[in-house]
Scaffold this motif. Structure first.
Motif, PDB file in Angstrom:
ATOM      1  N   ASP A 245       6.612   1.011   5.935  1.00 42.05           N
ATOM      2  CA  ASP A 245       5.311   0.322   5.980  1.00 42.05           C
ATOM      3  C   ASP A 245       4.580   0.554   4.668  1.00 42.05           C
ATOM      4  O   ASP A 245       4.205   1.667   4.343  1.00 42.05           O
ATOM      5  CB  ASP A 245       4.508   0.898   7.164  1.00 42.05           C
ATOM      6  CG  ASP A 245       3.130   0.258   7.304  1.00 42.05           C
ATOM      7  OD1 ASP A 245       2.395   0.680   8.217  1.00 42.05           O
ATOM      8  OD2 ASP A 245       2.786  -0.636   6.499  1.00 42.05           O
TER       9      ASP A 245
ATOM     10  N   GLN B  62       6.976  -5.215  11.618  1.00 45.29           N
ATOM     11  CA  GLN B  62       6.285  -4.265  12.508  1.00 45.29           C
ATOM     12  C   GLN B  62       6.171  -4.820  13.950  1.00 45.29           C
ATOM     13  O   GLN B  62       5.364  -4.342  14.729  1.00 45.29           O
ATOM     14  CB  GLN B  62       4.869  -3.946  11.983  1.00 45.29           C
ATOM     15  CG  GLN B  62       4.864  -3.312  10.586  1.00 45.29           C
ATOM     16  CD  GLN B  62       3.468  -3.006  10.078  1.00 45.29           C
ATOM     17  OE1 GLN B  62       2.700  -3.927   9.800  1.00 45.29           O
ATOM     18  NE2 GLN B  62       3.146  -1.734   9.935  1.00 45.29           N
TER      19      GLN B  62
ATOM     20  N   GLU C 160      -4.647   1.415   2.545  1.00 44.67           N
ATOM     21  CA  GLU C 160      -4.813   0.231   3.410  1.00 44.67           C
ATOM     22  C   GLU C 160      -5.078   0.650   4.849  1.00 44.67           C
ATOM     23  O   GLU C 160      -5.806   0.005   5.584  1.00 44.67           O
ATOM     24  CB  GLU C 160      -3.525  -0.602   3.312  1.00 44.67           C
ATOM     25  CG  GLU C 160      -3.554  -1.891   4.100  1.00 44.67           C
ATOM     26  CD  GLU C 160      -2.951  -1.760   5.494  1.00 44.67           C
ATOM     27  OE1 GLU C 160      -2.337  -0.721   5.797  1.00 44.67           O
ATOM     28  OE2 GLU C 160      -3.108  -2.692   6.276  1.00 44.67           O
ATOM     29  N   GLU C 161      -4.517   1.770   5.286  1.00 42.85           N
ATOM     30  CA  GLU C 161      -4.446   2.087   6.713  1.00 42.85           C
ATOM     31  C   GLU C 161      -5.750   2.531   7.362  1.00 42.85           C
ATOM     32  O   GLU C 161      -5.910   2.437   8.575  1.00 42.85           O
ATOM     33  CB  GLU C 161      -3.403   3.213   6.914  1.00 42.85           C
ATOM     34  CG  GLU C 161      -1.998   2.851   6.533  1.00 42.85           C
ATOM     35  CD  GLU C 161      -1.316   1.926   7.535  1.00 42.85           C
ATOM     36  OE1 GLU C 161      -0.126   1.634   7.373  1.00 42.85           O
ATOM     37  OE2 GLU C 161      -1.989   1.484   8.481  1.00 42.85           O
TER      38      GLU C 161
ATOM     39  N   HIS D  36       4.480   2.304  12.568  1.00 49.16           N
ATOM     40  CA  HIS D  36       3.508   3.391  12.839  1.00 49.16           C
ATOM     41  C   HIS D  36       4.181   4.342  13.817  1.00 49.16           C
ATOM     42  O   HIS D  36       3.585   4.835  14.770  1.00 49.16           O
ATOM     43  CB  HIS D  36       2.181   2.851  13.420  1.00 49.16           C
ATOM     44  CG  HIS D  36       1.385   2.082  12.416  1.00 49.16           C
ATOM     45  ND1 HIS D  36       0.104   1.653  12.624  1.00 49.16           N
ATOM     46  CD2 HIS D  36       1.691   1.657  11.173  1.00 49.16           C
ATOM     47  CE1 HIS D  36      -0.347   1.013  11.560  1.00 49.16           C
ATOM     48  NE2 HIS D  36       0.586   0.990  10.667  1.00 49.16           N
TER      49      HIS D  36
ATOM     50  N   HIS E 251       0.828  -1.235   0.000  1.00 48.82           N
ATOM     51  CA  HIS E 251       0.000   0.000   0.000  1.00 48.82           C
ATOM     52  C   HIS E 251       0.853   1.272   0.000  1.00 48.82           C
ATOM     53  O   HIS E 251       1.942   1.312   0.561  1.00 48.82           O
ATOM     54  CB  HIS E 251      -0.943   0.009   1.204  1.00 48.82           C
ATOM     55  CG  HIS E 251      -0.248  -0.098   2.528  1.00 48.82           C
ATOM     56  ND1 HIS E 251       0.089   1.000   3.288  1.00 48.82           N
ATOM     57  CD2 HIS E 251       0.187  -1.176   3.208  1.00 48.82           C
ATOM     58  CE1 HIS E 251       0.703   0.590   4.393  1.00 48.82           C
ATOM     59  NE2 HIS E 251       0.783  -0.719   4.371  1.00 48.82           N
TER      60      HIS E 251
HETATM   61 MN    MN Z   1       0.409   0.120   8.711  1.00 49.45          MN
END
Ligand code: MN
Ligand code: HGY
Ligand code: MN
Length: 412
Positions: A92, A192, A126-127, A381, A81
């Protein structure tokens, strides 16, 4: 140039893409769907796919696709993404896109005959960091978006449809029953979390992606004078909400390895220091290794919230606005990843993902697998999200080999 013999490092592309951010003055990367920063990133990806000779195109929702044609009509897809959370990291999503472009660019330049075609996609969203929805790009590939989604609004009241048009995209061109048919999907992503780093293992092979649901919770009490109102007569929305936030936290403490809950956003509507809060909104992000556990925890939480509402004399409205089931990855593709990694003398670790991914959407319809590389201290994040160069390159090399093998029949 992405593919001109002068092989720039993947880090330099990640750095360029990280400059496509809404707040240049702040640390971290903020690239929410259909913002100017997102549009800038989309153009950069298009340029890089052109340089890699992948004949790119942009679909109706803004996903950017690039291809290397094979002999059969089957296609193996890779990608990730393009959007980010607010003040997120540079890896990310971005890592899986750039590594995919580099892999296809190299395969194309070596003119390797492929029985299946290969495609890389920069998925638009996506988030869920701008609109109350998630995985808009991957859901669009599967025809799992709806006309109602177009009316969803961000915090400023801008609808998805208006934001699309601000980026030159037309909602009228959306193919609600798309004709994409993919034989498999492989997503390369940072872990992550810190399992790979703790195990000193360079490659993760994802087993199950946790299911997740997100709620908007509204607590309605009564705003009264902070000085003259007596506690016993108050309907304090913030005290009630605080107790509910703690109940999410305590449930997460209890189930940590199998499930996790988070309250990421809490707002007091029209709050002032000398008024008892009458109206509070907060979000709940609830995830679990399997859907039965998530459903039972969700009903346990909602009972706690109802009890809390009774105790403080406030009304509670729970709006579960997104929900994605847990998805197990395709075993054949997992084996392909392990073989490719071991042929490059890289150890692998089979692990679950508590983070959600586009693979969770595509995996409901297409044989899907994920390759993880280590995250520094498991941070993501987060402005300090980081993955070492050798880990980035390991992941890139394994992805390229997996795609070549999958395209040439080593995956039934
Ligand atoms: Mn993410
Ligand atoms: O929230 C998640 O797990 C993902 O990063 N969107
Ligand atoms: Mn991601």
């Amino acid at each position: 140039m992405l593919f001109s013999g002068t092989s720039r490092t993947i880090e330099s592309y990640l750095l360029d893409l990280s400059h496509c951010t809404e707040f240049r003055e702040r640390n971290g990367v903020t690239r929410r769907l259909y913002t100017a920063a997102w549009k800038q990133a989309q153009s950069l990806i298009l340029d890089w796919m052109c340089e890699a000779n992948l004949d790119p195109w942009i679909d109706a929702v803004g996903n950017v696709h690039g291809r290397v044609e094979g002999f059969s009509d089957q296609t193996i897809l890779t990608g990730s993404h393009l959007d980010t959370v607010v003040d997120g990291g540079a890896y990310d999503g971005a890592y899986g896109i750039i590594a995919g472009i580099m892999a296809l660019g190299e395969i194309k330049s070596r003119q390797i005959p492929l029985s299946r075609s290969l495609e890389v996609v920069a998925l638009c969203e996506e988030e869920g960091s701008r609109f109350p929805m998630t995985c808009w790009g991957s859901r669009a590939l599967l025809g799992k978006i709806s006309r109602e989604d177009l009316a969803l609004q961000d915090a400023e009241g801008v609808s998805v449809s208006e934001a699309m048009q601000s980026c030159g995209l037309s909602p009228h061109e959306i193919d609600w029953t798309p004709s994409y048919h993919y034989r498999g999907f492989v997503e390369l992503h940072i872990e992550q979390a810190s399992q790979l780093e703790s195990a000193h293992c360079p490659i993760g092979v994802v087993n199950t992606i946790f299911g997740q649901e997100r709620w908007n919770v509204t607590v309605i009490g009564e705003s009264v004078h902070a000085g003259t109102s007596r506690i016993v007569n108050r309907h304090d929305a913030l005290v009630a909400a605080s107790e509910m936030v703690l109940s999410v936290y305590r449930l997460a403490q209890q189930y940590e390895d199998k499930a996790i809950g988070t309250v990421g956003l809490l707002q007091v509507q029209n709050g002032t220091s000398n008024c008892v809060p009458g109206h509070v909104n907060f979000t709940v992000d609830l995830r679990a290794q399997n859907d039965a556990l998530r459903e039972s925890l969700a009903s346990e939480l909602q009972s706690m919230f109802t009890e809390c509402g009774r105790r403080y004399g406030v009304e509670i409205v729970v709006d579960p606005y997104t929900s994605v089931n847990a998805v197990s990855m395709n075993v054949e593709l997992q084996n392909l990843i392990q073989k490719a990694a071991h042929s490059q003398r890289l150890n692998t670790l089979l692990l679950d993902s508590r983070a959600g991914h586009d693979a969770q959407i595509l995996g409901t319809t297409i044989p899907t697998a994920m390759i993880f590389v280590p995250s520094y201290q498991g941070l993501s994040h987060h402005v300090n999200e980081f993955t070492k160069k050798e880990d980035l390159i390991n992941g890139q090399n394994v992805l390229r080999e997996v795609l070549e093998r999958a395209a040439n029949g080593m995956f039934s």
